[in-house]
Design a protein around this motif. Structure first.
Motif, short mmCIF file in Angstrom:
data_model
loop_
_atom_site.label_atom_id
_atom_site.label_comp_id
_atom_site.label_asym_id
_atom_site.label_seq_id
_atom_site.Cartn_x
_atom_site.Cartn_y
_atom_site.Cartn_z
N LYS A 1 24.64 5.24 -11.68
CA LYS A 1 25.93 5.74 -11.21
C LYS A 1 26.36 6.90 -12.09
N THR B 1 27.34 11.55 -11.93
CA THR B 1 27.62 12.80 -11.24
C THR B 1 26.52 13.81 -11.54
N GLN C 1 25.77 17.61 -11.87
CA GLN C 1 26.51 18.84 -12.14
C GLN C 1 25.62 20.06 -12.01
N PRO D 1 30.96 19.68 -11.45
CA PRO D 1 30.49 18.50 -10.71
C PRO D 1 30.24 18.88 -9.24
N TYR E 1 27.75 16.74 -6.96
CA TYR E 1 27.38 15.61 -6.11
C TYR E 1 27.61 14.30 -6.84
N SER E 2 28.09 13.31 -6.11
CA SER E 2 28.23 11.96 -6.63
C SER E 2 26.93 11.20 -6.39
N SER E 3 26.60 10.30 -7.31
CA SER E 3 25.41 9.47 -7.12
C SER E 3 25.55 8.60 -5.86
N SER F 1 28.38 16.91 -0.49
CA SER F 1 28.75 17.38 -1.83
C SER F 1 30.15 16.87 -2.15
N LEU F 2 30.55 17.03 -3.40
CA LEU F 2 31.92 16.75 -3.77
C LEU F 2 32.82 17.84 -3.16
N SER G 1 28.22 7.87 -15.36
CA SER G 1 29.63 7.44 -15.32
C SER G 1 29.89 6.49 -16.45
#
Length: 163
Positions: free
Chosen positions: A75, A77, A79, A86, A88-90, A106-107, A162
């Motif tokens: 878990k 991010t 970058q 940042p 994309y989130s996992s 994407s974020l 995270s």
């Protein structure tokens, strides 16, 4: 008729003018404003590895199945390797089987896109919206809920766990 030498000199001068304003020729053609993070070519070369520089600043692609991030399941991010934005989130990461890290979204406000007509096809190219670094391409063959596949060069990313 314009000579090849004059044409090349004019093109070089135009590219230099874009760079000074923080724009790549592709970004200018797409109507983008200058990026928030602007560095000279020498500064980018000093800040990035040779392969990262080639990918982020010259829109190259890493060989498939070579990125350690293909197997990243923790878990965190992902970058931009150029400016640490940042991207994309996992939670949006999935194994597409293509050989590159893939995400279904994407974020918010993380990537900029424009049309790429190279290689005799039309694709959606994506870049870091803050520094303009080339990330990869977005395709319409991804999983729900978006149906998108952000096919991203692993060397364009840095993973942060995270807490």
């Amino acid at each position: 008729m314009i000579s090849r030498r004059v044409f090349l000199m004019a093109g070089t001068a135009l590219a230099a003018a874009f760079a000074l304003r923080g724009l790549t020729p592709l970004a200018w053609a797409a109507g983008m404003e200058p990026f928030e993070v602007v560095k000279s070519d020498a500064e980018w070369r000093a800040a990035l590895t040779d392969d990262q520089y080639r990918i982020l600043r010259h829109e190259d692609t890493e060989r498939p199945f070579t990125s350690a991030l293909n197997h990243e399941k923790r878990k965190g991010t992902f970058q931009c390797a150029g400016c640490a934005l940042p991207l994309y989130s996992s939670e949006a990461n999935y194994d597409s089987g293509t050989g590159w890290p893939s995400f279904w979204q994407s974020l918010p406000n993380a990537v900029a896109t424009w049309e790429d007509n190279s290689l005799l096809m039309t694709r959606t190219e994506c870049h870091c919206r803050r520094c303009g670094g080339h990330l990869g391409h977005i395709f319409d063959d991804g999983p729900p809920p978006t149906g998108k596949r952000h096919c991203i060069n692993g060397l364009a990313l840095a993973f942060v766990l995270s807490r």
